[in-house]
Design a protein around this motif. Structure first.
Motif, PDB file in Angstrom:
ATOM      1  N   PHE A 266       0.825  -1.063   0.320  1.00 23.98           N
ATOM      2  CA  PHE A 266       0.113  -0.341   0.071  1.00 23.98           C
ATOM      3  C   PHE A 266       0.651   1.421   0.081  1.00 23.98           C
ATOM      4  CE2 PHE A 266      -3.253  -3.384   2.089  1.00 23.98           C
ATOM      5  CZ  PHE A 266      -4.231  -3.199   0.636  1.00 23.98           C
ATOM      6  N   GLN A 267       2.347   1.482  -0.108  1.00 22.95           N
ATOM      7  CA  GLN A 267       2.374   2.375  -0.097  1.00 22.95           C
ATOM      8  C   GLN A 267       3.574   2.434  -1.419  1.00 22.95           C
ATOM      9  OE1 GLN A 267       6.122   0.672   3.096  1.00 22.95           O
ATOM     10  NE2 GLN A 267       6.998   2.573   3.227  1.00 22.95           N
ATOM     11  N   TYR A 268       3.470   1.664  -1.872  1.00 23.17           N
ATOM     12  CA  TYR A 268       3.289   1.869  -3.525  1.00 23.17           C
ATOM     13  C   TYR A 268       2.557   2.262  -4.151  1.00 23.17           C
ATOM     14  CZ  TYR A 268       3.971   0.268  -8.411  1.00 23.17           C
ATOM     15  OH  TYR A 268       3.751   0.546  -9.775  1.00 23.17           O
ATOM     16  N   VAL A 269       1.340   1.572  -3.969  1.00 19.77           N
ATOM     17  CA  VAL A 269       0.054   2.059  -4.821  1.00 19.77           C
ATOM     18  C   VAL A 269       0.074   3.481  -3.961  1.00 19.77           C
ATOM     19  CG1 VAL A 269      -2.441   1.645  -4.783  1.00 19.77           C
ATOM     20  CG2 VAL A 269      -1.293  -0.165  -4.368  1.00 19.77           C
ATOM     21  N   PHE A 270       0.605   4.451  -2.644  1.00 17.72           N
ATOM     22  CA  PHE A 270      -0.282   5.259  -2.984  1.00 17.72           C
ATOM     23  C   PHE A 270       1.092   6.324  -3.570  1.00 17.72           C
ATOM     24  CE2 PHE A 270       1.124   8.846   0.904  1.00 17.72           C
ATOM     25  CZ  PHE A 270      -0.097   9.832   0.591  1.00 17.72           C
ATOM     26  N   LEU A 271       2.219   6.291  -2.926  1.00 16.02           N
ATOM     27  CA  LEU A 271       3.314   7.061  -3.703  1.00 16.02           C
ATOM     28  C   LEU A 271       3.143   7.013  -5.581  1.00 16.02           C
ATOM     29  CD1 LEU A 271       6.537   6.043  -1.962  1.00 16.02           C
ATOM     30  CD2 LEU A 271       5.016   8.371  -1.484  1.00 16.02           C
ATOM     31  N   ARG A 272       2.825   5.608  -5.839  1.00 20.41           N
ATOM     32  CA  ARG A 272       2.617   5.737  -7.134  1.00 20.41           C
ATOM     33  C   ARG A 272       1.083   6.683  -7.653  1.00 20.41           C
ATOM     34  NH1 ARG A 272       0.889   1.254 -11.033  1.00 20.41           N
ATOM     35  NH2 ARG A 272      -1.402   1.767 -11.007  1.00 20.41           N
ATOM     36  N   GLN A 273      -0.319   6.325  -7.127  1.00 24.15           N
ATOM     37  CA  GLN A 273      -1.080   7.563  -6.974  1.00 24.15           C
ATOM     38  C   GLN A 273      -0.645   9.177  -6.501  1.00 24.15           C
ATOM     39  OE1 GLN A 273      -2.132   4.908  -8.983  1.00 24.15           O
ATOM     40  NE2 GLN A 273      -4.448   6.055  -8.688  1.00 24.15           N
ATOM     41  N   LEU A 274      -0.100   9.131  -5.625  1.00 24.60           N
ATOM     42  CA  LEU A 274      -0.061  10.485  -5.486  1.00 24.60           C
ATOM     43  C   LEU A 274       0.707  11.141  -7.408  1.00 24.60           C
ATOM     44  CD1 LEU A 274      -0.064  12.580  -3.113  1.00 24.60           C
ATOM     45  CD2 LEU A 274       2.274  12.014  -2.550  1.00 24.60           C
TER      46      LEU A 274
ATOM     47  N   ILE B 196      -8.378   1.153  -8.693  1.00 24.48           N
ATOM     48  CA  ILE B 196      -7.099   1.303  -9.006  1.00 24.48           C
ATOM     49  C   ILE B 196      -6.636   0.534  -7.745  1.00 24.48           C
ATOM     50  CG2 ILE B 196      -5.567   2.771  -9.157  1.00 24.48           C
ATOM     51  CD1 ILE B 196      -7.552   3.888 -11.383  1.00 24.48           C
ATOM     52  N   ILE B 197      -6.697   0.878  -6.533  1.00 24.85           N
ATOM     53  CA  ILE B 197      -6.407   0.572  -5.783  1.00 24.85           C
ATOM     54  C   ILE B 197      -5.748  -1.437  -5.064  1.00 24.85           C
ATOM     55  CG2 ILE B 197      -6.676   0.015  -3.191  1.00 24.85           C
ATOM     56  CD1 ILE B 197      -7.491   3.297  -3.232  1.00 24.85           C
ATOM     57  N   ILE B 198      -6.760  -1.292  -5.846  1.00 22.43           N
ATOM     58  CA  ILE B 198      -6.889  -3.076  -5.534  1.00 22.43           C
ATOM     59  C   ILE B 198      -6.234  -3.528  -6.512  1.00 22.43           C
ATOM     60  CG2 ILE B 198      -8.528  -5.727  -5.578  1.00 22.43           C
ATOM     61  CD1 ILE B 198     -10.536  -3.715  -4.602  1.00 22.43           C
ATOM     62  N   GLY B 199      -6.244  -3.083  -7.824  1.00 22.19           N
ATOM     63  CA  GLY B 199      -6.234  -3.937  -9.051  1.00 22.19           C
ATOM     64  C   GLY B 199      -4.629  -3.472  -8.689  1.00 22.19           C
ATOM     65  N   SER B 200      -3.488  -2.437  -8.031  1.00 21.76           N
ATOM     66  CA  SER B 200      -2.385  -2.260  -8.119  1.00 21.76           C
ATOM     67  C   SER B 200      -1.247  -3.015  -7.029  1.00 21.76           C
ATOM     68  CB  SER B 200      -2.150  -0.831  -8.124  1.00 21.76           C
ATOM     69  OG  SER B 200      -2.701   0.323  -9.063  1.00 21.76           O
TER      70      SER B 200
ATOM     71  N   ALA C 109       1.880 -12.428 -18.388  1.00 25.39           N
ATOM     72  CA  ALA C 109       0.148 -13.797 -19.314  1.00 25.39           C
ATOM     73  C   ALA C 109      -0.955 -13.636 -19.019  1.00 25.39           C
ATOM     74  CB  ALA C 109       0.654 -14.821 -19.349  1.00 25.39           C
ATOM     75  N   VAL C 110      -1.168 -13.428 -17.065  1.00 23.40           N
ATOM     76  CA  VAL C 110      -2.484 -13.344 -16.886  1.00 23.40           C
ATOM     77  C   VAL C 110      -3.338 -12.313 -16.876  1.00 23.40           C
ATOM     78  CG1 VAL C 110      -3.389 -13.835 -14.361  1.00 23.40           C
ATOM     79  CG2 VAL C 110      -1.975 -15.057 -14.822  1.00 23.40           C
ATOM     80  N   PHE C 111      -1.780 -11.324 -16.592  1.00 25.22           N
ATOM     81  CA  PHE C 111      -2.609  -9.523 -16.408  1.00 25.22           C
ATOM     82  C   PHE C 111      -3.224  -9.837 -18.367  1.00 25.22           C
ATOM     83  CE2 PHE C 111       0.782  -8.041 -13.448  1.00 25.22           C
ATOM     84  CZ  PHE C 111       0.395  -8.707 -12.737  1.00 25.22           C
ATOM     85  N   TYR C 112      -2.793 -10.942 -18.880  1.00 24.39           N
ATOM     86  CA  TYR C 112      -2.970 -10.063 -20.614  1.00 24.39           C
ATOM     87  C   TYR C 112      -4.942 -10.847 -20.802  1.00 24.39           C
ATOM     88  CZ  TYR C 112       0.492  -6.949 -22.578  1.00 24.39           C
ATOM     89  OH  TYR C 112       1.263  -5.980 -22.606  1.00 24.39           O
ATOM     90  N   ALA C 113      -4.655 -11.232 -20.132  1.00 21.30           N
ATOM     91  CA  ALA C 113      -6.408 -11.883 -20.155  1.00 21.30           C
ATOM     92  C   ALA C 113      -6.815 -11.665 -19.468  1.00 21.30           C
ATOM     93  CB  ALA C 113      -6.462 -13.328 -19.456  1.00 21.30           C
ATOM     94  N   ALA C 114      -7.103  -9.941 -19.028  1.00 28.33           N
ATOM     95  CA  ALA C 114      -8.285  -9.065 -18.979  1.00 28.33           C
ATOM     96  C   ALA C 114      -9.305  -9.173 -19.921  1.00 28.33           C
ATOM     97  CB  ALA C 114      -7.620  -7.428 -18.661  1.00 28.33           C
TER      98      ALA C 114
ATOM     99  N   THR D 144      -6.392  -8.756 -12.689  1.00 30.54           N
ATOM    100  CA  THR D 144      -6.902  -9.079 -13.979  1.00 30.54           C
ATOM    101  C   THR D 144      -8.497  -9.136 -14.224  1.00 30.54           C
ATOM    102  OG1 THR D 144      -5.319 -11.088 -14.363  1.00 30.54           O
ATOM    103  CG2 THR D 144      -8.069 -11.135 -16.009  1.00 30.54           C
ATOM    104  N   VAL D 145      -8.925  -9.506 -12.845  1.00 35.16           N
ATOM    105  CA  VAL D 145     -10.496  -9.049 -12.556  1.00 35.16           C
ATOM    106  C   VAL D 145     -11.019  -7.255 -12.450  1.00 35.16           C
ATOM    107  CG1 VAL D 145     -12.739  -9.424 -11.606  1.00 35.16           C
ATOM    108  CG2 VAL D 145     -11.101 -11.077 -11.879  1.00 35.16           C
ATOM    109  N   THR D 146      -9.742  -6.818 -11.914  1.00 29.43           N
ATOM    110  CA  THR D 146     -10.068  -5.532 -11.504  1.00 29.43           C
ATOM    111  C   THR D 146     -10.191  -4.660 -12.518  1.00 29.43           C
ATOM    112  OG1 THR D 146      -7.266  -5.485 -10.791  1.00 29.43           O
ATOM    113  CG2 THR D 146      -9.611  -5.177  -8.835  1.00 29.43           C
ATOM    114  N   LEU D 147      -8.909  -5.061 -13.442  1.00 31.77           N
ATOM    115  CA  LEU D 147      -8.507  -4.619 -14.969  1.00 31.77           C
ATOM    116  C   LEU D 147     -10.005  -4.325 -15.813  1.00 31.77           C
ATOM    117  CD1 LEU D 147      -7.048  -2.548 -16.460  1.00 31.77           C
ATOM    118  CD2 LEU D 147      -5.765  -5.097 -17.324  1.00 31.77           C
ATOM    119  N   ALA D 148     -10.222  -5.727 -15.901  1.00 35.23           N
ATOM    120  CA  ALA D 148     -11.696  -5.716 -16.875  1.00 35.23           C
ATOM    121  C   ALA D 148     -12.677  -5.092 -16.045  1.00 35.23           C
ATOM    122  CB  ALA D 148     -11.874  -7.331 -16.615  1.00 35.23           C
TER     123      ALA D 148
END
Length: 302
Positions: free
Chosen positions: A37-45, A78-82, A99-104, A155-159
């Motif tokens: 969640f540190q990564y997610v927050f700093l990326r979104q900021l 975005i938070i969940i997927g990231s 490969a799994v991400f690209y299955a979105a 994959t699900v959150t991206l879809a």
């Protein structure tokens, strides 16, 4: 010689996928030493700070947030997927996770049936099932790792993120959509980051900033590409990302994909190719191709 808009768009997407793949490398280099969640927050900021000047340049009417509940839902997707993405890339090989991400797009089919009431063709259903079999080949039970569930979560959150984009009001500009999605993700991501906060070094902060900057670069290049050519014609270039992550995995992390993983990746990619467009362009090139000299001589003698 200048490139045509079509080939320039292809080039933009390839470069964009190259930067997105490097972003995954940056996450991989963090090696799970930074709280998710540190990564997610700093990326979104960082995303918010980059988009803010573009948002301010718009007219006041364009800055408004329309459909707040939908924008809030997409922000939390975005938070969940990231978060799931960070866990998956940390514990899986780059090729397997991506490969799994690209299955979105394949996951979007059943979700579109349930949520949007769409009725896909038999051919599309068959292609989707074929792609899902490819996912099972990549995540074969004999080598299944618990982090694959997080890859599926991404994959699900991206879809869902892509599907909900269809419900966004057309009056809301792309810049405003990106801005509000980023802003609305900050309260929850900041709270979670504080709860799980741990000491972080400067090199780790730089890797997070690099990752975020590379993803924003991809988003910008993708927008430029899809403004220049039809999505159905150039979307195939998105698959270049799988090639890049597989190459980077071998070069920097010694992750040599097995032949079964490679087969699964091919099975995932094949249903995503715009076969109608490819066949049509092939037929056009064949029909418009000049006759070879031997055929021209034959026509003259006849």
């Amino acid at each position: 010689m200048a490139l045509s808009p079509f080939y320039f768009a292809i080039l933009l997407l390839v470069i964009g996928n190259f930067t997105a793949s490097l972003s995954d490398v940056a996450v991989k280099l963090l090696d799970g030493e930074v709280a998710t969640f540190q990564y997610v927050f700093l990326r979104q900021l960082l995303s918010t700070m980059v988009i803010l000047p573009l948002w301010l340049k718009q007219a006041p009417t364009q800055r408004k947030m329309l459909s707040p509940k939908l924008n809030l839902l997409r922000a939390h997707l975005i938070i969940i997927g990231s978060g799931c993405m960070v866990v998956a890339i940390t514990h899986l090989t780059l090729a397997t996770a991506n490969a799994v991400f690209y299955a979105a797009p394949l996951v979007m089919l059943p979700l579109a049936i349930v949520l949007l009431g769409e009725r896909p063709s038999i051919q599309r259903i068959a292609a989707t099932i074929f792609g899902f079999v490819g996912v099972m080949v990549v995540l074969r039970p004999s080598e299944f790792h618990w982090s694959a569930l997080f890859a599926l979560g991404t994959t699900v959150t991206l879809a869902l993120f892509n599907l909900t984009a269809r419900k966004l009001p057309s009056q809301q500009s792309v810049v405003s959509t990106l801005f509000w999605t980023s802003v609305l993700s900050l309260p929850i991501s900041a709270t979670l980051a504080l709860i799980y906060w741990q000491p972080i070094s400067l090199p780790q902060i730089l890797l997070i900033l690099i990752s975020a900057g590379l993803i924003l670069t991809y988003n910008g290049l993708a927008v430029m590409a899809y403004q220049r050519a039809p999505a159905s014609s150039i979307a195939v270039a998105e698959n270049s990302g799988l090639m890049f992550v597989a190459l980077f995995g071998v070069m920097w992390f010694g992750e040599v994909p097995s032949w079964l993983t490679a087969l699964g990746i091919v099975m995932i990619v094949l249903p995503l190719l715009p076969w109608k467009v490819i066949l049509k362009q092939t037929q056009n090139r064949y029909l418009l191709r000049p006759n070879p000299p031997s055929e021209r001589r034959k026509n003259i003698t006849d």
